[in-house]
Structure formats: structure tokens, C-alpha cells
Write a protein that holds these residues in place. Structure first.
Motif, mmCIF file in Angstrom:
data_model
loop_
_atom_site.group_PDB
_atom_site.id
_atom_site.type_symbol
_atom_site.label_atom_id
_atom_site.label_comp_id
_atom_site.label_asym_id
_atom_site.label_seq_id
_atom_site.Cartn_x
_atom_site.Cartn_y
_atom_site.Cartn_z
ATOM 1 N N THR A 106 0.807 -1.229 0.000
ATOM 2 C CA THR A 106 0.000 0.000 0.000
ATOM 3 C C THR A 106 0.838 1.276 0.000
ATOM 4 O OG1 THR A 106 -0.126 -0.021 2.415
ATOM 5 C CG2 THR A 106 -1.916 -1.117 1.208
ATOM 6 N N LYS A 107 2.154 1.166 0.223
ATOM 7 C CA LYS A 107 2.983 2.376 0.277
ATOM 8 C C LYS A 107 3.692 2.629 -1.057
ATOM 9 C CE LYS A 107 2.042 3.118 4.633
ATOM 10 N NZ LYS A 107 3.020 2.902 5.692
ATOM 11 N N THR A 110 3.243 12.110 -2.034
ATOM 12 C CA THR A 110 1.801 12.173 -2.279
ATOM 13 C C THR A 110 1.264 10.820 -2.723
ATOM 14 O OG1 THR A 110 2.056 12.840 -4.600
ATOM 15 C CG2 THR A 110 1.907 14.605 -2.932
ATOM 16 N N ARG A 111 0.017 10.595 -2.420
ATOM 17 C CA ARG A 111 -0.639 9.382 -2.882
ATOM 18 C C ARG A 111 -0.720 9.364 -4.411
ATOM 19 N NH1 ARG A 111 -5.615 8.980 1.507
ATOM 20 N NH2 ARG A 111 -4.764 7.249 2.703
ATOM 21 N N ARG A 120 2.590 8.099 -5.768
ATOM 22 C CA ARG A 120 2.797 6.685 -5.442
ATOM 23 C C ARG A 120 1.802 5.781 -6.157
ATOM 24 N NH1 ARG A 120 2.166 5.888 0.144
ATOM 25 N NH2 ARG A 120 1.404 8.012 0.539
ATOM 26 N N PHE A 121 0.610 6.297 -6.453
ATOM 27 C CA PHE A 121 -0.346 5.540 -7.247
ATOM 28 C C PHE A 121 0.192 5.329 -8.666
ATOM 29 C CE2 PHE A 121 -3.788 5.755 -10.415
ATOM 30 C CZ PHE A 121 -4.451 4.577 -10.109
ATOM 31 N N ASP A 179 -1.945 16.347 -2.676
ATOM 32 C CA ASP A 179 -2.866 15.493 -3.424
ATOM 33 C C ASP A 179 -4.057 16.295 -3.959
ATOM 34 O OD1 ASP A 179 -1.791 12.855 -3.544
ATOM 35 O OD2 ASP A 179 -2.115 12.675 -1.395
ATOM 36 N N GLU A 195 -7.137 6.539 -3.348
ATOM 37 C CA GLU A 195 -6.920 6.504 -1.903
ATOM 38 C C GLU A 195 -7.278 5.159 -1.291
ATOM 39 O OE1 GLU A 195 -8.554 10.027 -0.140
ATOM 40 O OE2 GLU A 195 -7.089 11.290 -1.203
ATOM 41 N N VAL A 244 -3.647 3.368 -2.093
ATOM 42 C CA VAL A 244 -2.392 3.905 -1.574
ATOM 43 C C VAL A 244 -2.623 4.469 -0.179
ATOM 44 C CG1 VAL A 244 -0.485 5.488 -1.992
ATOM 45 C CG2 VAL A 244 -1.738 4.510 -3.939
ATOM 46 N N ALA A 277 -1.572 6.467 3.335
ATOM 47 C CA ALA A 277 -0.722 7.568 3.789
ATOM 48 C C ALA A 277 0.486 7.000 4.518
ATOM 49 C CB ALA A 277 -1.515 8.485 4.716
ATOM 50 N N HIS A 278 1.603 7.721 4.450
ATOM 51 C CA HIS A 278 2.749 7.319 5.253
ATOM 52 C C HIS A 278 2.409 7.497 6.731
ATOM 53 C CE1 HIS A 278 5.749 6.158 2.400
ATOM 54 N NE2 HIS A 278 5.622 7.274 1.699
ATOM 55 N N GLY A 316 -3.478 13.046 3.607
ATOM 56 C CA GLY A 316 -2.289 13.531 2.912
ATOM 57 C C GLY A 316 -2.045 14.996 3.045
#
Length: 531
Positions: A425-426, A465-466, A469-470, A500, A518, A521, A523-524, A531
Motif C-alpha cells: 500500500t505504500k 503524495t498518494r 505513489r499511485f 494530493d 486513496e 495507496v 498515507a505514510h 495527505g
């Protein structure tokens, strides 16, 4: 043999078991992954549906002339389930069970064992005997002990330190007669059709080829990594020109994989691939077997030319709606149908992408296992070195490459990013902002170089950002986060802080598209969920 006795044997061999013995057998090695009966039957259902569409609703299991081949049989599950279905479907064509079973086994069902042990296992699964001519065999017309499930030991053909056919390392696979050679006959030939003619006769043409090929060659430490070989089996099988072919393989070929670029291009551009069923979640298709990036099976139809229907299975359930689309819309296969319209919007902006900014492996020429000094004592120009889970020091003059980068502000990203979880997921690690006077080993990529701390910090925030990373996730089928995974990410100006919300608005994403991103992916851990 009396009819009741035969019926009992057929019942054992051809019908469902509780539990099914083939669900209880452990995989022999990392290249011999047995197919669960449930998955095998899903693949056979796909064949049956396609046959019906192409033949005005006809039932393939009611046809006594259709021939089936598993050219890389292991447990024999495909051949067993095909035989079971034909035994039921041909009951009206041939009411006599013994004659019906004998016809199926001698005229319709064929296999090639990948090792001596799996060939014996497959014969036991299909014939109820390790020899087709044995006393307990339910086939009665064979004059050869192996029946239609062939195996003979094959040796590698060494060209230097590698096999000329499969690429196996001589150091790992020149092992003598006491051990399996793992030189699979089906891919150790330049003419698979001629090879099969020597096995089963020149007049045999297979209507359906189905199976689960060996996945990789693991040289036991003699090389840097295991090399995939499943594509070699698929390519060889398709040269036989079957009417239908169905294969299950790892899904890494869709966006990456060592030595799979040509195969990926071939598969994406082949409009005879009619259906693709994808299992991205770890363990979904093969319970207990860790295949990074998941697995998938595809249906290839010789006389078809059109879009491929893509469906995603998650935890045994269909996700979303199957979509017919051309797989070569992008240079990699975007696995999730929901992601395609998002990527289309991003690509429509025709912006430069980050793969041109991110460094290649070994940005400073230092391997992951390089160890620098623990202090600067005695050093003339010490450089702080980001290494594998530690910080070292190195003399600037000792850097093999890109010493000029030392003076820049840099954003570093780990080359490998992933977890042992069933779902990733990250997709990217947390960026590291490295000040001037620093370098790194191969553990990291230099994702960008800048003249100021502010620029580097804003760029690092962008990578977190998501949205970014997406886009990375669409090209990242494994833990490897090499430069190529950034090829869908726009290289935006960093004179402003990208969030985002700004990115979603910039590309006109809908609420459903944002929700999909969302959902994929996370959030950290050190930032808010939004985000």
C-alpha cells in the motif's frame, strides 16, 4: 474388469475428493508450483465458455475429437479435470464407461512431465497407476508404459557458462545423473512441433493447450538472481498453433521482470489474447505460495482479433466490472481497469516524466555491500555516505562515479520498497533529503538534484503524495523500485508545494477516481490520512 470395479476406480480418479489429494501436496521447488484444483477448473471454465462462443453454443466436453495438451504437467491436475469433464460429457456418445474412459485417455488427453517425479505423479492422477499399462490403470489400449504423459531426461546445451536454450548457469545445473537436470525438453528445442511429433505421432494437432509452466531457474546462489523461464514455455506452446491456449504465470511480466521486455511487448500487442484474469493479492490463486506481484491467467484464441477482457479477482471475488480493452494502450499493462481513465487524463497533459530525472542504479558507482569508514579521521575530503541501514564516510576521490553530485542537495529513495504483507500500500519509501557533502550506495537512487534545500524539500513532499505513489504502483509489480517505475509520474515544477488535492484538481479527477487512488495507496505513517 467388471463394470462396478471400473466405476469405483473412475470415481477415485476422475471425481472430486474431500479433501482432494492434489490440494495436499507441497510444491517441490520454487519453479515447480502446483496448481490448485479450484484454479485449474476456473481456467477450464474459461476454455469451455470460449469454445461455446466460437461454436454456436456447443459444449466442448461433449466432443470426442477435441484434443488437449498440458506441455508442462506437474501434479496432473489439468489432465485429471479434463478427463473428468469429458467422462461426464461423452456419456451419451459412448455409454460404456470403460470404452469411454479409454478413448479419452488414449485419443484426447496428452501431457509432458517436467521431471521424472512429476510425470509419475501425473500418471497416477490420471491413469490411477504410475504406468499406463499397469494392472490398475483405467486406460486399456496403451502399448507404452508412459501412455500419453511423456517424460525423458533432457540435458542442457552449454554455450560457455550458460545453457543456449534456457539460460541456466552451468555452475548450478551441471550436476550429473543423480539429480534432476531441470532441462525441460519442451523449451530445449528449436522446433516444438517436431518434438511433439516424436512423442505422440505426426498426426496429432492440439485444439487446447493449457497449463502452469515452471516459473524460474534458481541457480542456488551461483548467479545474482533467479531468471524467469515461464515466457519460454508460453512462446513455445503458441508456435503449435492451438485453437485455444490458457496459461497461468506470475504477473511480473506486465510491467517488469528480468529479461521479459520482449515478451511483454509481444503479449501486449497480440490481439489474440482474449481474456485475462488477474490475482494481484498475494496467496489468492496459490494459497501458501509467495509469488510477489501475484499471478494471472490468460486465454489466447487463434482466430480472435480484438480487445482483451480484463478482470481482477480479490480474495475470491470479482472486483469491479470486467472491461474489454487493448493491452498495448501503454508500454506496460495497467492491471486495474479503474486505473486506466486516471492514467489517460494524466498522460493527456503530455508532460515530461520523472524517469528522466531519477538516477540509474549505483548513482555513485558503489554497490550495496560497500562499507565506508566509521569516522573522518585522516580523511582529506570526507563525504557522508548513505549506505544500507547505516551512515558511513568515504573519501571524495574514492567515489567511482558522479562525484560532482556531492555538492548538490539531493532526494534519495530506496531502490527496494515492499513488505511481507499480502498487499502493498505504500509503494515508495519516505524520501530522504540529503544535504551537500553526501553520497549513497546502490541501496538508494538519487531521485533528484537541486540547488537549494527548499527545492529538495518540496520535491520530497511531491514524492510522498498518494497521487505520485499511485502512478508508481502501475509500473511496480515487485519490491524493486528502479528508475522505470517513475515513467508515469509527471515532472512538475517545484516552485510550489504539491498536495494530493492540487494534483487531483490539476488532472480533473472525479470523486470516484480519487476514492480509487486513496483505496489503493495508504498515507505514510507520519502524515494525516488525507495527505
Amino acid at each position: 474388469m467388471s463394470a462396478p470395479v471400473l466405476e469405483a476406480k473412475a470415481s477415485f480418479a476422475l471425481r472430486g475428493h474431500n479433501p482432494d489429494v492434489l490440494t495436499c501436496i507441497a510444491n517441490l521447488s520454487n519453479d515447480e508450483v502446483f496448481t490448485p484444483p479450484e484454479l485449474a477448473n476456473q481456467m477450464l471454465d474459461t476454455v469451455a465458455n470460449a469454445w461455446a462462443v466460437a461454436h454456436d453454443g456447443a459444449v466442448i466436453w461433449e466432443n470426442p475429437d477435441v484434443t488437449f495438451l498440458d506441455p508442462f504437467t506437474k501434479s496432473g491436475v489439468f489432465l485429471r479435470e479434463i478427463t473428468r469433464r469429458l467422462t461426464e460429457g461423452l456419456a451419451e456418445w459412448e455409454p460404456d464407461l470403460e470404452k469411454r474412459v479409454d478413448h479419452i485417455l488414449t485419443r484426447q488427453v496428452y501431457g509432458i512431465g517436467i521431471t521424472q517425479l512429476t510425470a509419475l505423479l501425473a500418471r497416477r492422477s490420471v491413469y490411477c497407476s504410475k504406468e499406463a499399462t499397469g494392472e490398475h490403470s483405467i486406460a486399456k489400449s496403451f502399448d507404452r508404459h508412459w501412455g500419453n504423459i511423456w517424460f525423458e531426461r533432457t540435458e542442457h546445451t552449454w554455450a560457455g557458462d550458460r545453457c543456449a536454450y534456457c539460460g541456466a548457469a552451468k555452475a548450478g545445473y551441471e550436476r550429473g545423473d543423480a539429480l534432476e537436470s531441470h532441462a525441460y525438453a519442451f523449451i530445449h528445442t528449436t522446433n516444438p512441433r517436431a518434438l511433439l511429433a516424436t512423442m505422440f505421432g505426426a498426426d496429432v494437432q492440439f485444439d487446447v493447450i493449457i497449463g502452469n509452466p515452471p516459473y524460474q531457474l534458481d541457480d542456488g546462489g551461483f548467479g545474482t538472481s533467479a531468471a524467469p523461464i515461464y515466457h519460454l514455455f508460453v512462446e513455445a506452446a503458441l508456435t503449435l498453433d492451438p485453437r485455444f491456449a490458457v496459461f497461468v504465470t506470475p504477473s511480473r511480466w506486465m510491467a517488469g521482470g528480468k529479461g521479459l521486455d520482449a515478451y511483454r511487448h509481444q503479449m501486449l500487442s497480440d490481439h489474440r489474447v482474449r481474456e485475462l484474469t488477474d490475482f494481484p493479492r498475494l496467496y489468492d490463486a496459490f494459497p501458501g505460495v509467495k509469488i510477489r506481484g501475484g499471478v494471472s491467467f490468460f486465454l489466447w484464441e487463434r482466430d480472435y482479433n480484438g480487445p482483451c477482457t480484463v478482470r481482477t479477482i480479490w480474495d475470491g471475488q470479482l472486483l469491479g466490472v470486467p472491461v474489454a480493452r487493448f493491452l498495448d494502450q501503454f508500454d506496460v499493462l495497467v492491471r486495474r481497469n479503474e486505473a486506466v481513465p486516471i492514467l489517460v487524463k494524466v498522460r493527456a497533459a503530455a508532460e515530461r516524466t520523472l524517469d528522466a530525472r531519477v538516477s540509474s542504479r549505483k548513482p555513485f558507482g558503489l554497490a550495496t555491500n560497500y562499507r565506508g569508514k566509521t569516522s573522518t579521521v585522516g580523511m582529506r575530503e570526507p563525504v557522508r555516505l548513505y549506505a544500507n541501514q547505516r551512515l558511513d564516510w568515504i573519501e571524495r576521490s574514492d567515489l567511482p562515479a558522479n562525484a560532482a553530485w556531492v555538492d548538490d542537495w539531493k532526494v534519495l529513495m530506496t531502490r527496494v520498497q515492499g513488505t511481507s504483507a499480502a498487499v502493498e500500500t505504500k509503494f515508495l519509501s519516505i524520501p530522504i533529503v540529503a544535504e551537500p557533502g553526501t553520497a549513497c550506495t546502490e541501496t538508494y537512487l538519487v531521485a533528484g538534484r537541486f540547488g537549494s534545500e527548499g527545492e529538495a524539500a518540496r520535491y520530497a513532499r511531491y514524492l510522498r503524495t498518494r497521487f505520485v505513489r499511485f502512478l508508481v504502483s502501475l509500473r511496480k509489480p515487485s519490491q524493486d523500485a528502479a528508475r522505470g517505475v517513475y515513467a508515469f509520474v509527471p515532472d512538475l515544477p517545484i516552485d510550489e508545494e504539491w498536495t494530493d488535492e492540487k494534483l487531483y484538481a490539476r488532472y480533473g479527477l472525479t470523486e470516484d477516481e480519487i476514492a480509487f487512488i486513496e483505496s489503493q495507496v495508504a498515507a505514510h505513517d507520519d502524515e494525516p490520512a488525507n495527505g
